[in-house]
Design a protein around this motif. Structure first.
Motif, PDB file in Angstrom:
ATOM      1  N   SER A  27       9.489  -7.130  -1.280  1.00 12.93           N
ATOM      2  CA  SER A  27       8.356  -8.040  -1.380  1.00 12.93           C
ATOM      3  C   SER A  27       7.355  -7.538  -2.425  1.00 12.93           C
ATOM      4  CB  SER A  27       7.684  -8.137  -0.002  1.00 12.93           C
ATOM      5  OG  SER A  27       6.333  -8.484  -0.139  1.00 12.93           O
ATOM      6  N   LEU A  28       7.125  -8.370  -3.458  1.00 12.41           N
ATOM      7  CA  LEU A  28       6.151  -8.021  -4.499  1.00 12.41           C
ATOM      8  C   LEU A  28       4.778  -7.798  -3.867  1.00 12.41           C
ATOM      9  CD1 LEU A  28       5.315  -7.734  -7.490  1.00 12.41           C
ATOM     10  CD2 LEU A  28       4.932 -10.194  -7.525  1.00 12.41           C
ATOM     11  N   GLU A  29       4.427  -8.732  -2.982  1.00 11.56           N
ATOM     12  CA  GLU A  29       3.103  -8.666  -2.340  1.00 11.56           C
ATOM     13  C   GLU A  29       2.919  -7.322  -1.605  1.00 11.56           C
ATOM     14  OE1 GLU A  29       2.784 -11.989   0.263  1.00 11.56           O
ATOM     15  OE2 GLU A  29       0.879 -11.207   1.062  1.00 11.56           O
ATOM     16  N   LYS A  30       3.932  -6.935  -0.861  1.00 11.58           N
ATOM     17  CA  LYS A  30       3.808  -5.695  -0.060  1.00 11.58           C
ATOM     18  C   LYS A  30       3.872  -4.451  -0.953  1.00 11.58           C
ATOM     19  CE  LYS A  30       4.984  -7.512   4.381  1.00 11.58           C
ATOM     20  NZ  LYS A  30       5.601  -8.851   4.185  1.00 11.58           N
ATOM     21  N   ILE A  31       4.606  -4.538  -2.058  1.00  8.20           N
ATOM     22  CA  ILE A  31       4.636  -3.403  -2.995  1.00  8.20           C
ATOM     23  C   ILE A  31       3.248  -3.251  -3.636  1.00  8.20           C
ATOM     24  CG2 ILE A  31       5.564  -2.657  -5.250  1.00  8.20           C
ATOM     25  CD1 ILE A  31       8.308  -3.699  -4.291  1.00  8.20           C
ATOM     26  N   LEU A  32       2.617  -4.385  -3.970  1.00 12.33           N
ATOM     27  CA  LEU A  32       1.277  -4.315  -4.569  1.00 12.33           C
ATOM     28  C   LEU A  32       0.247  -3.804  -3.551  1.00 12.33           C
ATOM     29  CD1 LEU A  32       1.302  -7.489  -6.850  1.00 12.33           C
ATOM     30  CD2 LEU A  32       1.586  -5.087  -7.516  1.00 12.33           C
ATOM     31  N   GLU A  33       0.444  -4.179  -2.293  1.00 14.56           N
ATOM     32  CA  GLU A  33      -0.449  -3.642  -1.242  1.00 14.56           C
ATOM     33  C   GLU A  33      -0.304  -2.119  -1.163  1.00 14.56           C
ATOM     34  OE1 GLU A  33       0.454  -5.476   2.544  1.00 14.56           O
ATOM     35  OE2 GLU A  33      -0.168  -7.438   1.784  1.00 14.56           O
ATOM     36  N   ALA A  34       0.950  -1.638  -1.251  1.00 13.72           N
ATOM     37  CA  ALA A  34       1.188  -0.180  -1.204  1.00 13.72           C
ATOM     38  C   ALA A  34       0.543   0.486  -2.412  1.00 13.72           C
ATOM     39  CB  ALA A  34       2.687   0.100  -1.157  1.00 13.72           C
ATOM     40  N   LYS A  35       0.599  -0.176  -3.554  1.00 11.15           N
ATOM     41  CA  LYS A  35       0.012   0.391  -4.781  1.00 11.15           C
ATOM     42  C   LYS A  35      -1.524   0.461  -4.664  1.00 11.15           C
ATOM     43  CE  LYS A  35       0.014   1.513  -9.266  1.00 11.15           C
ATOM     44  NZ  LYS A  35       0.514   2.768  -9.820  1.00 11.15           N
ATOM     45  N   LEU A  36      -2.104  -0.554  -3.986  1.00 15.34           N
ATOM     46  CA  LEU A  36      -3.562  -0.534  -3.767  1.00 15.34           C
ATOM     47  C   LEU A  36      -3.942   0.642  -2.867  1.00 15.34           C
ATOM     48  CD1 LEU A  36      -4.869  -4.171  -3.123  1.00 15.34           C
ATOM     49  CD2 LEU A  36      -5.583  -2.563  -4.910  1.00 15.34           C
ATOM     50  N   LYS A  37      -3.082   0.893  -1.880  1.00 16.59           N
ATOM     51  CA  LYS A  37      -3.328   1.992  -0.938  1.00 16.59           C
ATOM     52  C   LYS A  37      -3.125   3.348  -1.621  1.00 16.59           C
ATOM     53  CE  LYS A  37      -2.001   3.244   3.759  1.00 16.59           C
ATOM     54  NZ  LYS A  37      -0.950   3.085   4.747  1.00 16.59           N
ATOM     55  N   TYR A  38      -2.131   3.412  -2.520  1.00 14.58           N
ATOM     56  CA  TYR A  38      -1.818   4.681  -3.219  1.00 14.58           C
ATOM     57  C   TYR A  38      -1.866   4.432  -4.723  1.00 14.58           C
ATOM     58  CZ  TYR A  38       0.275   5.681   1.376  1.00 14.58           C
ATOM     59  OH  TYR A  38       0.499   5.845   2.707  1.00 14.58           O
ATOM     60  N   PRO A  39      -3.046   4.243  -5.296  1.00  8.61           N
ATOM     61  CA  PRO A  39      -3.120   3.874  -6.719  1.00  8.61           C
ATOM     62  C   PRO A  39      -2.529   4.925  -7.656  1.00  8.61           C
ATOM     63  CG  PRO A  39      -5.323   4.220  -5.767  1.00  8.61           C
ATOM     64  CD  PRO A  39      -4.351   4.346  -4.653  1.00  8.61           C
ATOM     65  N   ASP A  40      -2.413   6.155  -7.183  1.00  8.95           N
ATOM     66  CA  ASP A  40      -1.848   7.230  -8.027  1.00  8.95           C
ATOM     67  C   ASP A  40      -0.317   7.224  -8.032  1.00  8.95           C
ATOM     68  OD1 ASP A  40      -2.034   7.857  -5.259  1.00  8.95           O
ATOM     69  OD2 ASP A  40      -1.495   9.930  -5.726  1.00  8.95           O
ATOM     70  N   ALA A  41       0.300   6.372  -7.209  1.00  7.35           N
ATOM     71  CA  ALA A  41       1.761   6.399  -7.093  1.00  7.35           C
ATOM     72  C   ALA A  41       2.433   5.620  -8.225  1.00  7.35           C
ATOM     73  CB  ALA A  41       2.179   5.799  -5.750  1.00  7.35           C
ATOM     74  N   ASP A  42       3.604   6.112  -8.664  1.00  7.06           N
ATOM     75  CA  ASP A  42       4.450   5.351  -9.596  1.00  7.06           C
ATOM     76  C   ASP A  42       5.332   4.408  -8.788  1.00  7.06           C
ATOM     77  OD1 ASP A  42       3.786   6.227 -12.103  1.00  7.06           O
ATOM     78  OD2 ASP A  42       5.655   7.342 -12.466  1.00  7.06           O
ATOM     79  N   ILE A  43       5.434   3.144  -9.230  1.00 10.43           N
ATOM     80  CA  ILE A  43       6.414   2.231  -8.617  1.00 10.43           C
ATOM     81  C   ILE A  43       7.721   2.430  -9.387  1.00 10.43           C
ATOM     82  CG2 ILE A  43       7.015  -0.183  -8.132  1.00 10.43           C
ATOM     83  CD1 ILE A  43       3.998  -0.833  -8.199  1.00 10.43           C
ATOM     84  N   ILE A  44       8.757   2.876  -8.699  1.00 11.70           N
ATOM     85  CA  ILE A  44      10.040   3.123  -9.386  1.00 11.70           C
ATOM     86  C   ILE A  44      11.098   2.189  -8.785  1.00 11.70           C
ATOM     87  CG2 ILE A  44       9.422   5.471 -10.071  1.00 11.70           C
ATOM     88  CD1 ILE A  44      11.272   6.497  -7.832  1.00 11.70           C
TER      89      ILE A  44
END
Ligand code: 13P
Ligand code: SF4
Length: 313
Positions: free
Chosen positions: A182-199
Motif C-alpha cells: 500500500s502506497l498510503e501505508k508506506i508513506l505513513e511509515a515514511k512520515l513516522k521514520y523520515p530518516d528511513a530509506d524506502i527500498i
C-alpha cells in the motif's frame, strides 16, 4: 503465516547432505531456519549461477518451482529436488505458455525477453532470460530501436522502460505479493521514520517505485542496506529477505512495508513458505519430489538461460 516446522536436528541434515554429495540452495524468501542451513542463499540470478557451477550430485532448491526448473535445465544429469512441489509462483502462473507463444507469434521480428519467473515452456519461446538483478543491463545491450517483447511482469517491464527509455511491449502479468503493497501505508511509515530509506523490488507497482530511494533485486536491496549510511529501511518486498539484512547489519532497523490488508501476512509469499525444514529433510532423505523437464523443452529453454548467464559475467 510462517508454517510451523518440526524440530529437525541440523547436524543430521548436514550429515545427510555430505553423504549424498548434495548442495542446498535457498532463496532469500525462505524461512530463516532454511536460510540458516543452506550452503548458499541468494537471489534468482545467484541460484542459477550456483546451479550452473556446482559439482554436487544433488541440488536441493529451496525456493519455488521455476527456480528448480532453471537448475534442472542447466544440470540435466543432476537430481534436482524441491521440498514442496506445490511451491509455484503467481507471476509464472500469469503467463500460460500457449498464450505467450500466440502473443510472440503475433509479433514477428520482436526479440523476446522473459523474466526468469516463468515456466520452462515460456523460456523455450524466449530469446534471452533476465532476472531482476540483470534486466536493465541485458535490455540495454540491445540497440535502442530493437523491438522487444518483455514478459511476464508488467511492473518490472514498466520500470525497465522508464529507466531505459525503451518502449518494450509488455505481457500483462504480476506477482500477488508485490502488487499488494500500500502506497498510503508506506508513506505513513515514511512520515513516522523520515530518516528511513524506502527500498523496493521492481515487481512493485509504479507509484511505490516512484517514491522509493532505491530499487533492485533482493540481492541488490541487501547490498544497499549494507553499504548505505542509513540506519533504517522500509522494505517493500517479501519479508523473508529481512533475515539476512538483519544478520548483515544487526545495528540497523528494518521495517517491513505494510500491505493493503494489515490483517494478513500478505508480504510473505505463500508459495515460498510452503517449504519447511521437515520437508527439506524428507526430500533429501527420500530424494523426492524431483523436478523433471521435458527434453525437447529443455533443449530450447537452456539457450536463453545460458545467454543470460554469459551476459551476467
Ligand atoms: P529476485 O530476482 O530478487 O530473486 O526476485 C525473485 C522473485 O521471485 C521476486 O518475487
Ligand atoms: Fe513468485 Fe511473487 Fe512469490 Fe516471487 S514473491 S516467487 S514472484 S509469487
Amino acid at each position: 503465516m510462517q508454517t510451523k516446522n518440526l524440530q529437525i536436528p541440523v547436524e543430521r541434515l548436514h550429515k545427510l547432505r555430505r553423504e549424498k554429495n548434495a548442495v542446498i540452495l535457498a532463496h532469500y524468501y525462505q524461512t530463516a531456519d532454511i536460510q540458516d542451513v543452506a550452503d548458499c542463499v541468494g537471489d534468482s540470478l545467484a541460484l542459477a549461477q550456483w546451479a550452473a557451477r556446482t559439482t554436487a550430485d544433488i541440488i536441493v532448491l529451496c525456493g519455488v518451482h521455476f527456480m528448480g526448473e532453471t537448475a534442472k535445465i542447466l544440470c540435466p544429469d543432476k537430481k534436482v529436488l524441491i521440498p514442496d512441489p506445490k511451491a509455484g509462483c503467481s507471476l509464472a502462473d500469469s503467463c500460460p505458455a500457449e498464450d505467450f507463444k500466440a502473443f510472440v507469434d503475433k509479433h514477428p521480428g520482436y526479440t523476446v525477453i522473459s523474466y526468469v519467473n516463468t515456466t520452462a515452456a515460456v523460456k523455450a519461446v524466449t530469446d534471452v532470460v533476465v532476472t531482476s538483478g540483470n534486466a536493465r543491463r541485458i535490455v540495454e545491450s540491445f540497440p535502442k530501436d530493437t523491438p522487444i517483447i518483455f514478459g511476464p511482469d508488467r511492473n518490472l517491464g514498466n520500470y525497465i522502460n522508464s529507466i531505459t527509455g525503451r518502449k518494450m511491449l509488455l505481457w500483462d502479468g504480476a506477482c500477488h505479493v508485490h502488487e499488494q503493497f500500500s502506497l498510503e501505508k508506506i508513506l505513513e511509515a515514511k512520515l513516522k521514520y523520515p530518516d528511513a530509506d524506502i527500498i523496493t523490488h521492481p515487481e512493485c507497482k509504479q507509484p511505490i517505485i516512484k517514491v522509493s530511494d532505491f530499487v533492485g533485486s533482493t540481492a541488490a536491496l541487501l547490498k544497499h542496506t549494507i553499504t548505505s549510511d542509513k540506519q533504517r529501511f522500509i522494505v517493500a518486498t517479501e519479508s523473508g529477505v529481512i533475515h539476512e539484512m538483519q544478520k548483515q547489519s544487526p545495528h540497523k532497523e528494518f521495517i517491513p512495508a505494510p500491505p493493503n490488508d494489515v490483517t494478513c501476512a500478505c508480504n510473505e509469499c505463500s508459495f515460498m513458505r510452503l517449504n519447511t525444514m521437515e520437508k527439506l529433510y524428507n526430500c533429501l532423505e527420500r530424494e523426492t519430489p524431483e523436478i523433471f523437464v521435458d527434453k525437447e523443452i529443455r533443449e530450447k529453454a537452456v539457450k536463453p538461460i545460458r545467454r543470460m548467464l554469459a551476459m551476467s559475467e
